[in-house]
Structures are given as structure tokens and as C-alpha cells.
Design a protein around this motif. Sequence first.
Motif, short mmCIF file in Angstrom:
data_model
loop_
_atom_site.label_atom_id
_atom_site.label_comp_id
_atom_site.label_asym_id
_atom_site.label_seq_id
_atom_site.Cartn_x
_atom_site.Cartn_y
_atom_site.Cartn_z
N GLY A 1 -56.18 22.44 -61.46
CA GLY A 1 -57.46 22.88 -60.90
C GLY A 1 -58.28 21.74 -60.35
O GLY A 1 -59.22 21.95 -59.58
N GLU A 2 -57.95 20.52 -60.76
CA GLU A 2 -58.67 19.34 -60.28
C GLU A 2 -57.81 18.47 -59.37
O GLU A 2 -58.11 17.30 -59.13
CB GLU A 2 -59.20 18.54 -61.48
N GLY A 3 -56.71 19.04 -58.90
CA GLY A 3 -55.92 18.36 -57.89
C GLY A 3 -54.84 17.42 -58.37
O GLY A 3 -54.31 16.61 -57.60
N TYR A 4 -54.46 17.52 -59.65
CA TYR A 4 -53.39 16.66 -60.19
C TYR A 4 -52.14 17.50 -60.43
O TYR A 4 -52.21 18.60 -60.96
CB TYR A 4 -53.82 16.00 -61.50
N SER A 5 -51.00 16.94 -60.07
CA SER A 5 -49.74 17.66 -60.26
C SER A 5 -48.87 17.03 -61.35
O SER A 5 -47.96 17.67 -61.87
CB SER A 5 -48.94 17.69 -58.94
N LEU A 6 -49.14 15.77 -61.69
CA LEU A 6 -48.33 15.06 -62.68
C LEU A 6 -49.15 14.74 -63.93
O LEU A 6 -50.27 14.23 -63.84
CB LEU A 6 -47.79 13.75 -62.09
N ILE A 7 -48.57 15.02 -65.10
CA ILE A 7 -49.20 14.70 -66.38
C ILE A 7 -48.39 13.60 -67.07
O ILE A 7 -47.17 13.67 -67.15
CB ILE A 7 -49.26 15.94 -67.30
N LEU A 8 -49.10 12.60 -67.58
CA LEU A 8 -48.49 11.51 -68.34
C LEU A 8 -48.96 11.58 -69.78
O LEU A 8 -50.08 12.01 -70.06
CB LEU A 8 -48.88 10.16 -67.75
N ASP A 9 -48.11 11.13 -70.71
CA ASP A 9 -48.55 11.03 -72.10
C ASP A 9 -48.20 9.64 -72.64
O ASP A 9 -47.50 8.87 -71.99
CB ASP A 9 -47.95 12.14 -72.97
N GLY A 10 -48.70 9.33 -73.85
CA GLY A 10 -48.58 7.98 -74.38
C GLY A 10 -47.39 7.72 -75.27
O GLY A 10 -47.40 6.71 -76.01
N THR A 11 -46.37 8.54 -75.27
CA THR A 11 -45.18 8.27 -76.08
C THR A 11 -44.61 6.90 -75.72
O THR A 11 -44.42 6.59 -74.54
CB THR A 11 -44.10 9.34 -75.84
N ASN A 12 -44.38 6.06 -76.74
CA ASN A 12 -43.87 4.72 -76.46
C ASN A 12 -42.39 4.60 -76.83
O ASN A 12 -41.79 5.53 -77.37
CB ASN A 12 -44.71 3.66 -77.18
N ALA A 13 -41.82 3.43 -76.57
CA ALA A 13 -40.38 3.24 -76.78
C ALA A 13 -39.98 3.16 -78.25
O ALA A 13 -38.80 3.22 -78.57
CB ALA A 13 -39.91 1.98 -76.06
N SER A 14 -40.96 3.02 -79.14
CA SER A 14 -40.67 3.01 -80.58
C SER A 14 -40.59 4.40 -81.16
O SER A 14 -40.08 4.61 -82.26
CB SER A 14 -41.74 2.21 -81.35
N ASP A 15 -41.14 5.38 -80.43
CA ASP A 15 -41.12 6.76 -80.92
C ASP A 15 -39.71 7.31 -80.83
O ASP A 15 -39.05 7.19 -79.79
CB ASP A 15 -42.06 7.65 -80.09
N ASP A 16 -39.26 7.93 -81.90
CA ASP A 16 -37.92 8.52 -81.94
C ASP A 16 -37.99 9.89 -81.30
O ASP A 16 -38.22 10.90 -81.96
CB ASP A 16 -37.43 8.62 -83.39
N ALA A 17 -37.82 9.94 -79.99
CA ALA A 17 -37.95 11.21 -79.27
C ALA A 17 -36.85 12.19 -79.67
O ALA A 17 -37.10 13.29 -80.09
CB ALA A 17 -37.93 10.96 -77.77
N GLY A 18 -35.60 11.73 -79.56
CA GLY A 18 -34.46 12.57 -79.94
C GLY A 18 -34.63 14.00 -79.48
O GLY A 18 -34.93 14.28 -78.33
N ASP A 19 -34.45 14.92 -80.43
CA ASP A 19 -34.65 16.33 -80.13
C ASP A 19 -35.85 16.86 -80.91
O ASP A 19 -35.87 17.99 -81.35
CB ASP A 19 -33.38 17.13 -80.49
N ARG A 20 -36.85 15.98 -81.13
CA ARG A 20 -38.04 16.43 -81.82
C ARG A 20 -38.66 17.59 -81.06
O ARG A 20 -38.76 17.56 -79.83
CB ARG A 20 -39.04 15.27 -81.92
N PRO A 21 -39.10 18.62 -81.78
CA PRO A 21 -39.62 19.83 -81.11
C PRO A 21 -40.73 19.54 -80.11
O PRO A 21 -40.73 20.08 -79.00
CB PRO A 21 -40.12 20.68 -82.28
#
Length: 251
Positions: A104-124
Motif C-alpha cells: 500500500g506504500e509502494g514497496y514490493s520487497l520485504i527484508l528481515d534480519g535473519t543472520n548467518a548464525s541463525d539455523d534456518a534449516g526447516d524451522r517453521p
Amino acid sequence: MTLEEFFQEIPKAAVAFSGGADSAFLLYAAKKSGCKIRAYYIKTVFQPDFELEDAKRIAKELDIPMTVVDVDILAVHEVGRNGPDRCYHCKKALFTALRQAVEGEGYSLILDGTNASDDAGDRPGMRALRELGVRSPLRECGITKGEVRRLSQEAGLFTWNKPAYACLATRIQTGNRIIPGDLAKVERAEQALAQMGFADFRVRLFHGAAKIQVTEGELPILMEKRKRVTEALEQWFPEVLLDLRSRQESR
């Protein structure tokens, strides 16, 4: 890829901003790289008031516009019932609401702060972000938590040594329905401990009692202040318990 190279390809984006060290540094790096950035803080009953105040402060210091998006997260049945997939449904609901706000404010891309130390894996929660097309520049560029703190300190960000803070829902045992009253009691209890000088800790709801977890370094301090801590928390809980495992050993 460096962050500078990332933002050369991404000239405009919205950042899911929690007020924590990772997303604060991401905002700083984005602005420094010339990216047109806007911060979005998602406000729910799962976030304590101090997180919003920290977010407002860092956005003001960086001179970055910030929008607060209110979400009634407990209206999502799968979140309120607090099953093992709660985090997935929570993240999906929050970032779906966020996407509606940013578009609604003209942005199409969202970024978040997950860093390289976070164990992303298959976390929900991470799975939900991938499904919604949210990108994590710190992770993509290999920037670890330690590097975030070092670079944040060099940049003069007050969040450089801010302890990681999981949402209040994590204080409620999986399988027990989440109700606002319990979250409010936990928040007040943690605020009381923070006012006593404790920095990295949790107050978890355990069969109606408060179960305190602190770091190994703060355990002796907690024992010294045992009476004061107990008297403070007994305002909200019938019993006050101590988890003898340090915070690093507890999940």
C-alpha cells in the motif's frame, strides 16, 4: 556477495523491524548503501512495550521512516492454540499482513534480519518467510551474529549488545492455549527483573508458576536478590521457581 553489492541490486525495500540488533544493523547498512528503505514494526501481544520504544529510538537516530502495523495475532486460531506449528502460522499471518501494508506504500520487497548464525534449516517460521518471498540479506551475505554486533558497535548503534529477545509466546509451554492475561503477567515479571539489573533471562509460565532462567554469570546475583525477586513476582504468580540450567543450556 557483500551487503553493499546486495543493495546495489535492491534500490528500494521494506524492512521487518523488531528493534533488535540484527534488523537495526540491516536498516543502518541499507541506508548507508543508498537504498530507499522504510522500517515496519509489527505490533502484537507477543511483543513487550520496550521493543517498540527501542524500534522508535533507532529509527529516529537513523532518520528512517517507520510504520507500526497492528495485528491481532491471537485471532489466528492456529496461533492461539499454541501447537507445535504455532511459529509457522504466526509468521505467515504477520508477514501476510505486513505485505499488505508495504504494498500500500509502494514497496514490493520485504527484508528481515535473519543472520548467518541463525539455523534456518526447516524451522517453521523460516519456512513461512520463504513461502512469502521475504529475503534475508545478512544471511545471504554470510554475516554472523558476532559480526552484526561488532559492526553495530563500530557504527555507534545502541543495539550492538542488546540481548536476543524471543517473543512472549515462547514463555508459554507448547500445547497450552495462549491467553493475553498470561502474556501480560510474564511481561510485567520480566520488566521487574530488568529493573533489578538482569540482562539476559526468561520468565516462563510453568503450571501456573513463574520459572526463571538466567545466564550462568547472573545466577549468583539472582541468589543474592532471591527475596526481592520472589516478592516482586509473587504479585502475579502463586509460586516462583528457578531453572538451574543456565540460559545457554535451555531451549
